[in-house]
Design an enzyme around this catalytic site. Structure first.
Site, PDB file in Angstrom:
ATOM      1  N   GLU A   3       0.846  -1.186   0.000  1.00  0.00           N
ATOM      2  CA  GLU A   3       0.000   0.000   0.000  1.00  0.00           C
ATOM      3  C   GLU A   3       0.889   1.246   0.000  1.00  0.00           C
ATOM      4  O   GLU A   3       2.037   1.203   0.441  1.00  0.00           O
ATOM      5  CB  GLU A   3      -0.911  -0.062   1.239  1.00  0.00           C
ATOM      6  CG  GLU A   3      -1.811   1.105   1.501  1.00  0.00           C
ATOM      7  CD  GLU A   3      -2.831   1.427   0.416  1.00  0.00           C
ATOM      8  OE1 GLU A   3      -2.422   1.510  -0.756  1.00  0.00           O
ATOM      9  OE2 GLU A   3      -4.012   1.643   0.755  1.00  0.00           O
ATOM     10  N   ASP A   4       0.356   2.352  -0.487  1.00  0.00           N
ATOM     11  CA  ASP A   4       1.154   3.581  -0.554  1.00  0.00           C
ATOM     12  C   ASP A   4       1.417   4.175   0.823  1.00  0.00           C
ATOM     13  O   ASP A   4       2.531   4.550   1.162  1.00  0.00           O
ATOM     14  CB  ASP A   4       0.500   4.620  -1.488  1.00  0.00           C
ATOM     15  CG  ASP A   4      -0.982   4.870  -1.182  1.00  0.00           C
ATOM     16  OD1 ASP A   4      -1.523   4.287  -0.214  1.00  0.00           O
ATOM     17  OD2 ASP A   4      -1.602   5.654  -1.927  1.00  0.00           O
TER      18      ASP A   4
ATOM     19  N   ASP B 134      -2.432   5.803   7.252  1.00  0.00           N
ATOM     20  CA  ASP B 134      -2.775   7.080   7.873  1.00  0.00           C
ATOM     21  C   ASP B 134      -3.560   6.745   9.161  1.00  0.00           C
ATOM     22  O   ASP B 134      -2.950   6.461  10.188  1.00  0.00           O
ATOM     23  CB  ASP B 134      -3.590   7.854   6.822  1.00  0.00           C
ATOM     24  CG  ASP B 134      -3.960   9.259   7.228  1.00  0.00           C
ATOM     25  OD1 ASP B 134      -3.190   9.897   7.944  1.00  0.00           O
ATOM     26  OD2 ASP B 134      -5.034   9.740   6.803  1.00  0.00           O
TER      27      ASP B 134
ATOM     28  N   PHE C  96      -0.401  16.281   4.256  1.00  0.00           N
ATOM     29  CA  PHE C  96      -0.974  15.577   3.111  1.00  0.00           C
ATOM     30  C   PHE C  96       0.040  15.549   1.978  1.00  0.00           C
ATOM     31  O   PHE C  96       0.492  16.588   1.500  1.00  0.00           O
ATOM     32  CB  PHE C  96      -2.272  16.236   2.651  1.00  0.00           C
ATOM     33  CG  PHE C  96      -3.021  15.360   1.698  1.00  0.00           C
ATOM     34  CD1 PHE C  96      -3.828  14.329   2.171  1.00  0.00           C
ATOM     35  CD2 PHE C  96      -2.885  15.534   0.329  1.00  0.00           C
ATOM     36  CE1 PHE C  96      -4.502  13.491   1.294  1.00  0.00           C
ATOM     37  CE2 PHE C  96      -3.556  14.695  -0.561  1.00  0.00           C
ATOM     38  CZ  PHE C  96      -4.362  13.681  -0.080  1.00  0.00           C
TER      39      PHE C  96
ATOM     40  N   ARG D 113       0.020  11.721  -9.307  1.00  0.00           N
ATOM     41  CA  ARG D 113       0.572  10.391  -9.019  1.00  0.00           C
ATOM     42  C   ARG D 113       1.906  10.163  -9.721  1.00  0.00           C
ATOM     43  O   ARG D 113       2.716   9.354  -9.303  1.00  0.00           O
ATOM     44  CB  ARG D 113      -0.397   9.297  -9.488  1.00  0.00           C
ATOM     45  CG  ARG D 113      -1.713   9.247  -8.740  1.00  0.00           C
ATOM     46  CD  ARG D 113      -2.463   7.970  -9.125  1.00  0.00           C
ATOM     47  NE  ARG D 113      -3.868   8.018  -8.781  1.00  0.00           N
ATOM     48  CZ  ARG D 113      -4.376   7.706  -7.590  1.00  0.00           C
ATOM     49  NH1 ARG D 113      -3.566   7.342  -6.614  1.00  0.00           N
ATOM     50  NH2 ARG D 113      -5.670   7.752  -7.368  1.00  0.00           N
TER      51      ARG D 113
END
Ligand code: IMP
Length: 171
Positions: free
Chosen positions: A95-96, A99, A148, A161
């Site tokens: 996963e990127d 959070d 963010f 991206r």
């Protein structure tokens, strides 16, 4: 809009190589099914698998979490499921970013119910301050502060991206 670079392409490349070596050592003598979570994990996953030296296969899941644009609500909708069963397999979910942790803890539970032999998670980025569940990823590229971020697969409103680095959008 300007982008402040938080992690350069060179730093990412070095760390992804290290993670690949670590994963290869941990899975010596076995093979892995690497599951990428669309779409954010695509860039990280494609670099990471090229540094893994044990046999592997890839599959993908797509999910969407309802809520505001920059925050998950923890309600996860499965948009695309895996192509094949995972029972008895060694699974590495890629996963990127983690959070709140709600997305990955939901996905881990869903996948564990399908009885894989083992299940681990690899994330490029971790924002530990934001956690709302107990979730701890097994492999982490970088811990980052509560900002963010975009780039290297991560988007803001479907954009950015393609940036080769991880950065913060500034007005
Ligand atoms: P979690 O469920 O709160 O851990 O959120 C995970 C998902 O939220 C990630 O897969 C990203 O899609 C998105 N996300 C969280 N933080 C960021 C960020 O800083 N930039 C871009 N996407 C983010």
């Amino acid at each position: 809009m300007q982008v402040r670079v938080l992690i350069s392409a060179e730093e990412i490349a070095r760390r992804v190589q290290e993670l690949g070596r670590e994963i290869s050592a941990d899975y010596q003598g076995r093979s892995i099914l690497v599951i990428g979570i669309l779409k954010g994990a695509v860039v990280f996953m494609s670099d990471l698998i090229r540094h893994i030296s044990v046999p592997l296969e890839v599959d993908f899941m797509a999910i969407s979490s309802y809520g505001e644009a920059t925050e998950t609500s923890g309600v996860v909708q499965l948009l695309k499921d895996l192509d094949r069963p995972i029972e008895g397999r060694d699974i590495l979910v890629v996963e990127d970013i983690v959070d709140s942790g709600l997305t990955l803890s939901y996905l881990s539970q869903l996948l564990k119910s399908r009885k894989p032999a083992t299940l681990k998670t690899a994330v490029l980025l971790d924002k530990p301050e934001r956690r709302r569940t107990e979730f701890t990823p097994d492999y982490v590229g970088f811990a980052i502060p509560d900002e963010f971020v975009i780039g290297y697969g991560l988007d803001y409103n479907h954009r950015h991206r393609e940036l080769p680095y991880v950065g913060v959008l500034e007005k």
